[in-house]
Design a protein around this motif. Structure first.
Motif, PDB file in Angstrom:
ATOM      1  N   ARG A  62       0.929  -0.813  -0.114  1.00 11.13           N
ATOM      2  CA  ARG A  62      -0.373  -0.333   0.201  1.00 11.13           C
ATOM      3  C   ARG A  62       0.570   1.279   0.041  1.00 11.13           C
ATOM      4  O   ARG A  62       1.804   1.753   0.820  1.00 11.13           O
ATOM      5  CB  ARG A  62      -0.913  -0.143   1.094  1.00 11.13           C
ATOM      6  CG  ARG A  62      -0.048   0.141   2.422  1.00 11.13           C
ATOM      7  CD  ARG A  62      -0.955  -0.044   3.758  1.00 11.13           C
ATOM      8  NE  ARG A  62       0.041   0.156   4.797  1.00 11.13           N
ATOM      9  CZ  ARG A  62      -1.111  -0.488   5.393  1.00 11.13           C
ATOM     10  NH1 ARG A  62      -2.710  -0.462   5.853  1.00 11.13           N
ATOM     11  NH2 ARG A  62      -0.977  -0.086   7.352  1.00 11.13           N
ATOM     12  N   GLN A  63       0.449   2.863  -0.339  1.00  4.98           N
ATOM     13  CA  GLN A  63       0.811   3.438  -0.350  1.00  4.98           C
ATOM     14  C   GLN A  63      -0.048   4.561  -0.205  1.00  4.98           C
ATOM     15  O   GLN A  63      -0.961   4.784  -0.841  1.00  4.98           O
ATOM     16  CB  GLN A  63       1.815   4.152  -1.961  1.00  4.98           C
ATOM     17  CG  GLN A  63       2.580   5.409  -1.816  1.00  4.98           C
ATOM     18  CD  GLN A  63       3.529   5.332  -3.232  1.00  4.98           C
ATOM     19  OE1 GLN A  63       3.576   4.620  -4.263  1.00  4.98           O
ATOM     20  NE2 GLN A  63       4.371   6.039  -2.950  1.00  4.98           N
ATOM     21  N   LEU A 103      -7.333 -10.177   0.255  1.00  5.49           N
ATOM     22  CA  LEU A 103      -6.585  -9.221   1.480  1.00  5.49           C
ATOM     23  C   LEU A 103      -8.003  -9.461   1.766  1.00  5.49           C
ATOM     24  O   LEU A 103      -8.659  -8.316   1.725  1.00  5.49           O
ATOM     25  CB  LEU A 103      -5.662  -8.475   0.970  1.00  5.49           C
ATOM     26  CG  LEU A 103      -5.024  -8.134   2.228  1.00  5.49           C
ATOM     27  CD1 LEU A 103      -4.183  -8.845   3.287  1.00  5.49           C
ATOM     28  CD2 LEU A 103      -4.800  -6.957   1.968  1.00  5.49           C
ATOM     29  N   GLN A 104      -8.727 -10.003   3.609  1.00  6.61           N
ATOM     30  CA  GLN A 104      -9.032  -9.438   4.414  1.00  6.61           C
ATOM     31  C   GLN A 104      -9.019  -8.667   5.498  1.00  6.61           C
ATOM     32  O   GLN A 104      -8.139  -8.780   6.328  1.00  6.61           O
ATOM     33  CB  GLN A 104     -10.238 -11.048   4.727  1.00  6.61           C
ATOM     34  CG  GLN A 104     -11.071 -10.912   5.315  1.00  6.61           C
ATOM     35  CD  GLN A 104     -12.269 -10.395   5.212  1.00  6.61           C
ATOM     36  OE1 GLN A 104     -12.608 -10.616   4.091  1.00  6.61           O
ATOM     37  NE2 GLN A 104     -12.838  -9.290   5.926  1.00  6.61           N
ATOM     38  N   MET A 105      -9.768  -7.610   4.821  1.00  3.26           N
ATOM     39  CA  MET A 105      -9.429  -6.588   6.279  1.00  3.26           C
ATOM     40  C   MET A 105      -9.958  -5.713   7.218  1.00  3.26           C
ATOM     41  O   MET A 105     -11.475  -5.326   6.506  1.00  3.26           O
ATOM     42  CB  MET A 105      -8.816  -5.508   5.242  1.00  3.26           C
ATOM     43  CG  MET A 105      -7.664  -5.507   4.264  1.00  3.26           C
ATOM     44  SD  MET A 105      -6.805  -3.684   3.661  1.00  3.26           S
ATOM     45  CE  MET A 105      -8.728  -3.113   2.335  1.00  3.26           C
ATOM     46  N   GLU A 146      -5.118   5.208   9.608  1.00  7.95           N
ATOM     47  CA  GLU A 146      -4.460   5.288   8.992  1.00  7.95           C
ATOM     48  C   GLU A 146      -3.933   3.601   8.334  1.00  7.95           C
ATOM     49  O   GLU A 146      -2.955   3.197   7.213  1.00  7.95           O
ATOM     50  CB  GLU A 146      -2.971   4.649  10.115  1.00  7.95           C
ATOM     51  CG  GLU A 146      -3.277   3.017  10.850  1.00  7.95           C
ATOM     52  CD  GLU A 146      -4.555   4.048  12.659  1.00  7.95           C
ATOM     53  OE1 GLU A 146      -5.054   4.427  11.962  1.00  7.95           O
ATOM     54  OE2 GLU A 146      -3.760   3.463  13.112  1.00  7.95           O
ATOM     55  N   ASP A 147      -4.522   2.625   7.726  1.00 12.43           N
ATOM     56  CA  ASP A 147      -5.066   2.314   6.672  1.00 12.43           C
ATOM     57  C   ASP A 147      -5.331   2.502   5.363  1.00 12.43           C
ATOM     58  O   ASP A 147      -4.954   1.170   4.163  1.00 12.43           O
ATOM     59  CB  ASP A 147      -5.948   1.190   7.014  1.00 12.43           C
ATOM     60  CG  ASP A 147      -5.288   0.153   8.059  1.00 12.43           C
ATOM     61  OD1 ASP A 147      -6.275   0.052   9.216  1.00 12.43           O
ATOM     62  OD2 ASP A 147      -4.203  -0.496   8.261  1.00 12.43           O
ATOM     63  N   THR A 166     -10.060   3.460   1.494  1.00 13.06           N
ATOM     64  CA  THR A 166     -10.503   4.856   2.369  1.00 13.06           C
ATOM     65  C   THR A 166     -10.810   4.827   3.837  1.00 13.06           C
ATOM     66  O   THR A 166     -12.540   4.169   3.532  1.00 13.06           O
ATOM     67  CB  THR A 166     -11.248   5.866   1.392  1.00 13.06           C
ATOM     68  OG1 THR A 166     -10.212   6.373   0.290  1.00 13.06           O
ATOM     69  CG2 THR A 166     -11.110   7.209   2.488  1.00 13.06           C
ATOM     70  N   VAL A 167     -10.231   4.831   4.423  1.00 17.72           N
ATOM     71  CA  VAL A 167     -10.940   4.805   6.042  1.00 17.72           C
ATOM     72  C   VAL A 167     -11.398   6.111   6.906  1.00 17.72           C
ATOM     73  O   VAL A 167     -10.597   6.671   7.473  1.00 17.72           O
ATOM     74  CB  VAL A 167     -10.035   3.996   6.645  1.00 17.72           C
ATOM     75  CG1 VAL A 167     -10.789   3.686   8.730  1.00 17.72           C
ATOM     76  CG2 VAL A 167      -9.931   2.733   5.830  1.00 17.72           C
TER      77      VAL A 167
END
Length: 130
Positions: free
Chosen positions: A38-39, A81-83, A89-90, A127-128
């Motif tokens: 991620r970036q 990828l289960q998040m 901050e993710d 986006t969180v």
């Protein structure tokens, strides 16, 4: 044509969940390591998680341990990828990439920044925010 295509990103509130999907074409996904990176704006790319060839090992960057889970479905040539329990901050653009067999091959393997990975997807925005 060798290709990796990510999907599943979006806007989610803190504490929410998303599942990212990486579909590979032009090669057999299980023959390679696959990493998620991620970036965030203004920051360097960082490794998030990886799965070794054959799915023998999975590794995670410290800040996502216990919250993210990487898995593969070889019949669909797909990595997920289960998040869960997402935090602000993710936030960032998430990429999947193909790596050589020596990548992610062991326990407590540092995911790194992907210098050894040769093919990358176009990315999906996560986006969180509340």
């Amino acid at each position: 044509q060798l290709q990796l295509v990510e999907s599943g990103g979006g806007l989610v509130q803190p504490g929410g969940s998303l599942r990212l999907t990486c579909v590979a074409s032009g090669f057999t996904l299980g023959d390679y390591a696959i990493g998620w990176f991620r970036q965030a704006p203004g920051k360097e790319r960082e490794g998030v998680s990886c799965i070794s060839y054959g799915g023998m090992f999975t590794n995670y960057e410290d800040s996502v341990k216990g919250r993210f889970t990487i898995s593969s479905e070889n019949a669909k040539n797909t990595v997920y990828l289960q998040m869960n329990n997402l935090r602000p901050e993710d936030t960032g653009v998430y990429y999947c990439a193909r790596g050589p067999r020596f990548e992610c091959l062991g326990r407590d393997y540092a995911v790194g920044r992907g210098r050894e990975y040769d093919y990358w997807g176009q990315g999906t925005q996560v986006t969180v925010s509340s």
